[in-house]
Enzyme design. Structure first.
Site, PDB file in Angstrom:
ATOM      1  N   HIS A  95      -4.388   1.277   7.468  1.00 37.10           N
ATOM      2  CA  HIS A  95      -3.123   2.176   7.407  1.00 37.10           C
ATOM      3  C   HIS A  95      -3.626   3.738   5.949  1.00 37.10           C
ATOM      4  CE1 HIS A  95       1.316   1.750   7.866  1.00 37.10           C
ATOM      5  NE2 HIS A  95       0.775   1.930   6.775  1.00 37.10           N
ATOM      6  N   GLU A  96      -3.235   3.426   5.056  1.00 34.85           N
ATOM      7  CA  GLU A  96      -3.015   4.517   4.085  1.00 34.85           C
ATOM      8  C   GLU A  96      -4.118   5.387   4.497  1.00 34.85           C
ATOM      9  OE1 GLU A  96      -0.181   3.985   2.630  1.00 34.85           O
ATOM     10  OE2 GLU A  96      -0.808   1.348   3.046  1.00 34.85           O
ATOM     11  N   CYS A 104       5.697   0.315   7.016  1.00 36.81           N
ATOM     12  CA  CYS A 104       5.256   1.485   6.754  1.00 36.81           C
ATOM     13  C   CYS A 104       6.581   2.068   5.809  1.00 36.81           C
ATOM     14  CB  CYS A 104       4.994   2.163   7.256  1.00 36.81           C
ATOM     15  SG  CYS A 104       4.389   3.746   6.871  1.00 36.81           S
ATOM     16  N   LEU A 105       6.956   1.580   4.751  1.00 40.70           N
ATOM     17  CA  LEU A 105       7.671   2.338   3.596  1.00 40.70           C
ATOM     18  C   LEU A 105       8.574   3.214   4.016  1.00 40.70           C
ATOM     19  CD1 LEU A 105       6.396   1.048  -0.137  1.00 40.70           C
ATOM     20  CD2 LEU A 105       7.846  -0.385   1.119  1.00 40.70           C
ATOM     21  N   HIS A 128      -2.723   7.550   6.867  1.00 40.51           N
ATOM     22  CA  HIS A 128      -1.601   8.506   5.896  1.00 40.51           C
ATOM     23  C   HIS A 128      -2.195   9.886   5.248  1.00 40.51           C
ATOM     24  CE1 HIS A 128       2.387   6.289   5.828  1.00 40.51           C
ATOM     25  NE2 HIS A 128       1.939   5.282   5.494  1.00 40.51           N
ATOM     26  N   GLY A 147       0.357  -1.227  -0.283  1.00 34.91           N
ATOM     27  CA  GLY A 147      -0.286   0.002  -0.237  1.00 34.91           C
ATOM     28  C   GLY A 147       1.115   1.304   0.057  1.00 34.91           C
ATOM     29  N   GLN A 199       3.201   9.668   0.658  1.00 29.10           N
ATOM     30  CA  GLN A 199       4.630   8.995   0.984  1.00 29.10           C
ATOM     31  C   GLN A 199       5.609   9.255  -0.499  1.00 29.10           C
ATOM     32  OE1 GLN A 199       2.298   4.928   2.209  1.00 29.10           O
ATOM     33  NE2 GLN A 199       4.134   4.866   3.175  1.00 29.10           N
TER      34      GLN A 199
HETATM   35 NI    NI Z   1       2.226   2.958   5.977  1.00 30.12          NI
END
Ligand code: NI
Length: 163
Positions: free
Chosen positions: A138-139, A96-97, A142, A45, A50
């Site tokens: 989660h997204e 998370c990236l 963000h 995701g 991000q």
């Molecule tokens: Ni994330």
């Protein structure tokens, strides 16, 4: 085109994103770039902030290596809102990236309903459970400037991924 992924402590990760108002070629290019960026980073995701785009856009996709796991077909959503959450919660490990190499346990509703818009502007409603429910929450966090450590139990923090 792959884009650089912002990582902590970049302040943009903690700011709310703006609604998408134009559903044209620029949005489609952003979605394509985000998908490519997510694949290259082996994520499942990714949210607009991000990659430094302060727009309410998320992408997700997961192709499992084993047939035992459920796949997540590719989805791109603009302006997503959670309209319902199940009373039952579940605790799962998240990464998370934007926090590379770390993971942490997060308790969230097990199921959610989300409304949003596809890249062509059409409206959709998604009833999600399992991995899809988790990635969506989660997204969407963000897009509101919230990272998963903000959702962890008080006194706990992300730890290096155990391999
Ligand atoms: Ni994330």
């Amino acid at each position: 085109m792959k884009r650089p992924i912002l990582t902590e402590p970049d302040p943009r990760l903690h700011q709310p994103a703006d609604p998408v108002e134009e559903f044209g070629a620029e949005l489609k290019q952003l979605v394509a770039d985000m998908r490519e960026t997510m694949h290259a980073a082996r994520g499942i995701g990714l949210a607009g902030p991000q990659v430094g785009e302060m727009k309410q856009v998320l992408v997700l996709e997961y192709e499992p290596e084993s047939a035992q796991e459920a796949a997540l077909p590719f989805l791109a959503l603009a302006n997503p809102r959670i309209t319902w959450t199940s009373p039952e919660t579940i605790t799962l490990t998240e990464g998370c990236l934007s926090l590379p190499g770390l993971e942490g346990k997060v308790t969230r509703p097990r199921r959610v309903r989300v409304k949003g818009q596809l890249p062509d502007g059409s409206r959709t409603i998604i009833k999600a459970s399992g991995l899809l429910a988790r990635v969506l929450q989660h997204e969407i966090d963000h897009l509101n400037g919230i990272l998963y450590p903000d959702r962890m139990d008080p006194g706990t923090q992300p730890l290096p991924i155990q391999t």
